[in-house]
Design a protein around this motif. Structure first.
Motif, short mmCIF file in Angstrom:
data_model
loop_
_atom_site.label_atom_id
_atom_site.label_comp_id
_atom_site.label_asym_id
_atom_site.label_seq_id
_atom_site.Cartn_x
_atom_site.Cartn_y
_atom_site.Cartn_z
N ILE A 62 0.84 -1.20 0.00
CA ILE A 62 0.00 0.00 0.00
C ILE A 62 0.88 1.26 0.00
O ILE A 62 0.49 2.31 -0.53
CB ILE A 62 -0.95 0.01 1.21
N GLY A 63 2.08 1.14 0.58
CA GLY A 63 2.99 2.28 0.63
C GLY A 63 3.88 2.42 -0.59
O GLY A 63 4.66 3.37 -0.67
N ASP A 64 3.79 1.46 -1.55
CA ASP A 64 4.59 1.56 -2.77
C ASP A 64 4.16 2.76 -3.61
O ASP A 64 3.01 3.20 -3.53
CB ASP A 64 4.43 0.29 -3.61
N ALA A 65 5.06 3.23 -4.45
CA ALA A 65 4.81 4.45 -5.24
C ALA A 65 3.57 4.31 -6.13
O ALA A 65 2.76 5.24 -6.22
CB ALA A 65 6.03 4.76 -6.09
N ALA A 66 3.41 3.16 -6.79
CA ALA A 66 2.28 2.98 -7.69
C ALA A 66 0.96 3.01 -6.94
O ALA A 66 -0.03 3.62 -7.39
CB ALA A 66 2.42 1.67 -8.46
N THR A 67 0.94 2.38 -5.76
CA THR A 67 -0.29 2.35 -4.97
C THR A 67 -0.58 3.73 -4.39
O THR A 67 -1.74 4.15 -4.33
CB THR A 67 -0.17 1.32 -3.83
N LEU A 73 -4.98 9.71 -6.49
CA LEU A 73 -5.96 10.08 -7.51
C LEU A 73 -7.38 9.84 -7.02
O LEU A 73 -8.28 10.66 -7.26
CB LEU A 73 -5.70 9.28 -8.79
N THR A 74 -7.58 8.73 -6.31
CA THR A 74 -8.90 8.44 -5.74
C THR A 74 -9.27 9.48 -4.70
O THR A 74 -10.42 9.97 -4.67
CB THR A 74 -8.90 7.03 -5.09
N ALA A 75 -8.31 9.85 -3.85
CA ALA A 75 -8.55 10.86 -2.82
C ALA A 75 -8.88 12.21 -3.44
O ALA A 75 -9.77 12.92 -2.96
CB ALA A 75 -7.33 10.97 -1.91
N LEU A 76 -8.18 12.56 -4.52
CA LEU A 76 -8.47 13.81 -5.22
C LEU A 76 -9.91 13.84 -5.73
O LEU A 76 -10.61 14.85 -5.61
CB LEU A 76 -7.52 13.98 -6.41
N PHE A 77 -10.35 12.73 -6.30
CA PHE A 77 -11.72 12.62 -6.80
C PHE A 77 -12.73 12.81 -5.68
O PHE A 77 -13.70 13.57 -5.81
CB PHE A 77 -11.91 11.25 -7.47
N LEU A 78 -12.48 12.16 -4.54
CA LEU A 78 -13.40 12.25 -3.40
C LEU A 78 -13.38 13.65 -2.79
O LEU A 78 -14.43 14.20 -2.43
CB LEU A 78 -13.03 11.21 -2.34
N SER A 85 -11.65 23.21 -2.57
CA SER A 85 -11.29 24.26 -3.53
C SER A 85 -10.09 23.83 -4.36
O SER A 85 -9.40 22.85 -4.05
CB SER A 85 -10.97 25.55 -2.79
N ARG A 86 -9.83 24.60 -5.43
CA ARG A 86 -8.66 24.32 -6.25
C ARG A 86 -7.37 24.42 -5.44
O ARG A 86 -6.44 23.64 -5.64
CB ARG A 86 -8.61 25.31 -7.43
N MET A 87 -7.33 25.38 -4.54
CA MET A 87 -6.14 25.55 -3.71
C MET A 87 -5.94 24.33 -2.82
O MET A 87 -4.80 23.87 -2.64
CB MET A 87 -6.25 26.81 -2.85
N GLU A 88 -7.01 23.80 -2.27
CA GLU A 88 -6.90 22.62 -1.40
C GLU A 88 -6.47 21.39 -2.19
O GLU A 88 -5.64 20.60 -1.71
CB GLU A 88 -8.24 22.39 -0.70
N LEU A 89 -7.00 21.22 -3.38
CA LEU A 89 -6.59 20.10 -4.22
C LEU A 89 -5.13 20.24 -4.65
O LEU A 89 -4.38 19.25 -4.65
CB LEU A 89 -7.50 20.01 -5.45
N ALA A 90 -4.73 21.46 -4.98
CA ALA A 90 -3.34 21.72 -5.34
C ALA A 90 -2.41 21.47 -4.15
O ALA A 90 -1.30 20.94 -4.31
CB ALA A 90 -3.18 23.15 -5.85
N LEU A 91 -2.87 21.86 -2.97
CA LEU A 91 -2.09 21.64 -1.75
C LEU A 91 -1.88 20.15 -1.52
O LEU A 91 -0.77 19.71 -1.20
CB LEU A 91 -2.82 22.25 -0.56
#
Length: 212
Positions: A62-67, A73-78, A85-91
């Motif tokens: 789970i800690g590997d780079a690919a995972t 990406l999943t967290a960004l979607f959620l 906000s865009r700033m929070e996603l960028a952060l």
């Protein structure tokens, strides 16, 4: 005044965590962490079993780079659907990406050789600080911060924050259990992730203050 004090604390914690990482590196150079490393390794070795090994391999994967990339990406979607906000996603992205870059630079500065303790999985590169530990602290730390901001239900918020904490601890422990890192590597990784996280929180709060 109170907000300024909180911002100062966040920046101070970032500097303190970085100082701790550098201090451990110096102690490693002086061979002053051998006792600590040996004590923790002996403790963790006492947990060995077939089931424990399977669990630790799972968490190290789970800690590997690919995972980490897939989880990010999943967290960004959620987070987007939670109204970040865009700033929070960028952060979020900045913390996750910078943890990998920062870890690569630190490893090549300190060049600590990995332990030769019959590792249960293969690992390349230098040992200090642990990349898995640093990226886990950065990823689940910034995710926890944004969950704290966006999830209003206290029960769900607490449960999700506990999951984030557990992920950090289990991924770090898995690296010791599997014999690919010294405990001091993991502590250094946590401190590196903490330094990035608290700096990010300071920067975010600073920008929010300027915008208000």
């Amino acid at each position: 005044m109170r907000l300024n004090l909180q911002l100062t604390k966040a920046f101070f914690l970032s500097v303190l965590a970085l100082a701790g990482l550098l201090a451990i590196a110096q102690l490693i150079h002086w061979d002053r962490v051998v006792g600590f490393d040996s004590w923790v390794i002996d403790l963790v070795n006492g947990w060995h079993s077939d089931l424990a090994t399977q669990v630790m391999v799972l968490f190290t994967t789970i800690g590997d780079a690919a995972t980490v990339a897939a989880i990010s990406l999943t967290a960004l979607f959620l987070l987007y659907h939670l109204g970040s906000s865009r700033m929070e996603l960028a952060l979020f992205l900045a913390v996750v990406i910078s943890s990998g870059v920062f870890n690569f630079l630190l490893k090549n500065v300190f060049q600590r050789v990995r332990p030769e303790l019959n590792p249960l999985v293969h690992a390349d590169g230098f040992s200090y600080p642990s990349g898995h530990s640093m990226s886990a602290f950065a990823l689940y730390g910034i995710l926890g911060f944004l969950i704290w901001l966006k999830v209003e239900n206290k029960l769900w918020r607490t449960a999700l924050l506990l999951v984030c904490i557990a992920m950090v601890l289990l991924i770090g422990t898995s690296r010791i259990y599997l014999g690919v890192h010294y405990p001091s590597d993991v502590v250094g990784g946590f401190l590196g992730g903490a330094s990035l996280l608290t700096f990010a929180v300071w920067y975010y709060q600073q920008k929010k203050t300027e915008a208000s």
